[in-house]
Design a protein around this motif. Structure first.
Motif, PDB file in Angstrom:
ATOM      1  N   THR A 158      35.844 -13.335 -19.866  1.00  0.00           N
ATOM      2  CA  THR A 158      36.227 -12.821 -21.179  1.00  0.00           C
ATOM      3  C   THR A 158      35.017 -12.283 -21.932  1.00  0.00           C
ATOM      4  N   TRP A 179      39.906 -23.757 -14.876  1.00  0.00           N
ATOM      5  CA  TRP A 179      39.767 -22.295 -14.882  1.00  0.00           C
ATOM      6  C   TRP A 179      39.382 -21.768 -16.256  1.00  0.00           C
ATOM      7  N   VAL A 232      37.295 -18.110 -16.677  1.00  0.00           N
ATOM      8  CA  VAL A 232      38.010 -17.159 -17.525  1.00  0.00           C
ATOM      9  C   VAL A 232      37.228 -16.883 -18.804  1.00  0.00           C
ATOM     10  N   CYS A 266      45.899 -16.301 -22.172  1.00  0.00           N
ATOM     11  CA  CYS A 266      45.106 -17.423 -21.654  1.00  0.00           C
ATOM     12  C   CYS A 266      45.814 -18.749 -21.897  1.00  0.00           C
TER      13      CYS A 266
END
Length: 355
Positions: free
Chosen positions: A261, A253, A257, A158
């Motif tokens: 997650t 983002w 994300v 990430c």
């Protein structure tokens, strides 16, 4: 009959006395101890108590506020201090770094034009989506091959795919990551950020990249916003505008994300940390574009923001001590390097061959 006489036994040859390394080691340790004591010994002047270490750090910090200091130079000075005298204000600078970066990014918005930013954002959106998905997928498989834990792999992936330390800080609570896992991921990203800040501008000049190409490449291939802005600022004003806009659009983002997650790792009851400073950047850009009364102040605010960015990079460098670098370990660093090299080369190829 005479008894044969035997020669008396000859003494065994004595080996040459070896040079004892212990003495040298002890002397070297003593010198280091005296040097350390001299750095940390308190002195008093005009009622103020300070150490030589604090004086050296403060002098370099003041230099970073001057026009002679650039973001790469500030980072280099911080790295030198971290490996020599150390950072006497480690706790304070650690807390200031993120806030100073965020305020600096907001200030840079006063030097941006909304129309140009929209155009840059359109050009970078496809690169962002493809590189983000590709980096997360590659990170998963390389991490499994290296035998790393899922949490460390996802944090480093990430950080590489989105925006470095900011992404790691946002995703870590969602993963309920341990402190040592967060430290490893941050250490990996910050070391590679330092390398990128020095390496990218010379590569861009060697390949004769345009301002737009270099700004786009920085935003995609460099992890942290601080190093993206620092490298782009060293390349040119247009590169800075493109890189900042695309990178901050990329940072958005973090939200999807983080949500994905939480679902993938089956975490419940966690909060997604929103990057509020991006809204501040957009507001500053809109004010500069549509409110004429703001424009006379915009150059001054932008100048302060660039100074803030320079100091931010100095703080980051001063936090990368040899111990912090060693703590990263071999396998996480290999993962970070593989992801960084792949995203850097693939994005550069696409940018160079884009119509």
């Amino acid at each position: 009959m005479s008894t044969p006489t035997t020669a008396p036994p000859q003494p065994a040859p004595q080996p040459a006395a070896p040079v004892a390394p212990a003495a040298d080691t002890a002397a070297e340790a003593a010198r280091r101890s005296r040097f350390s004591e001299g750095l940390h010994a308190p002195h008093r002047l005009f009622g103020w108590e300070f150490s030589l270490q604090q004086v050296v750090f403060s002098v370099v910090l003041v230099f970073c506020l001057t026009p002679w200091a650039s973001p790469p130079l500030a980072l280099a000075l911080g790295l030198v201090l971290a490996q020599t005298v150390g950072n006497p204000f480690a706790q304070q600078t650690k807390g200031l770094t993120q806030k100073l970066l965020q305020f600096s990014v907001i200030g840079l918005g006063f030097g941006m034009n909304a129309h140009a930013a929209v155009q840059a954002g359109r050009e970078g959106i496809l690169f962002t989506v493809v590189s983000l998905v590709g980096t997360l997928g590659l990170g998963y498989f390389v991490g499994r091959w290296l035998g790393l834990g899922r949490t460390v792999v996802h944090l480093i992936s990430c950080g590489t795919a989105i925006c470095g330390g900011s992404a790691i800080a946002a995703v870590a609570p969602v993963l309920r990551a341990k402190d040592e896992e967060i430290s490893v991921a941050l250490g990996t990203v910050f070391v590679l950020n330092a390398l990128a800040l020095f390496a990218f501008p010379p590569i861009g000049h060697a390949l004769a990249l345009t301002q737009n190409q270099f700004g786009l490449w920085c935003a995609i291939a460099i992890h942290d916003t601080s190093s993206v802005v620092g490298a782009a600022a060293a390349y040119g004003a247009q590169a800075l505008q493109v890189a900042t806009t695309v990178k901050l659009a990329r940072a958005l983002w973090i939200i999807p994300v983080s949500i994905c997650t939480a679902l993938a790792f089956r975490q419940r009851g966690v909060k997604v940390k929103l990057p509020y400073f991006i809204a501040g950047f957009i507001a500053a850009m809109l004010l500069n574009t549509y409110v004429p009364a703001v424009r006379p102040l915009a150059p001054f605010i932008t100048h302060l923001a660039k100074i803030g960015l320079t100091v931010t990079l100095f703080f980051i460098g001063a936090g990368l001590s040899a111990r912090a670098i060693r703590a990263v370990g071999g396998r996480p660093f290999v993962l970070g390097v593989v992801l960084w090299v792949v995203i850097s080369l693939s994005s550069l190829y696409v940018i160079l061959h884009a119509a």
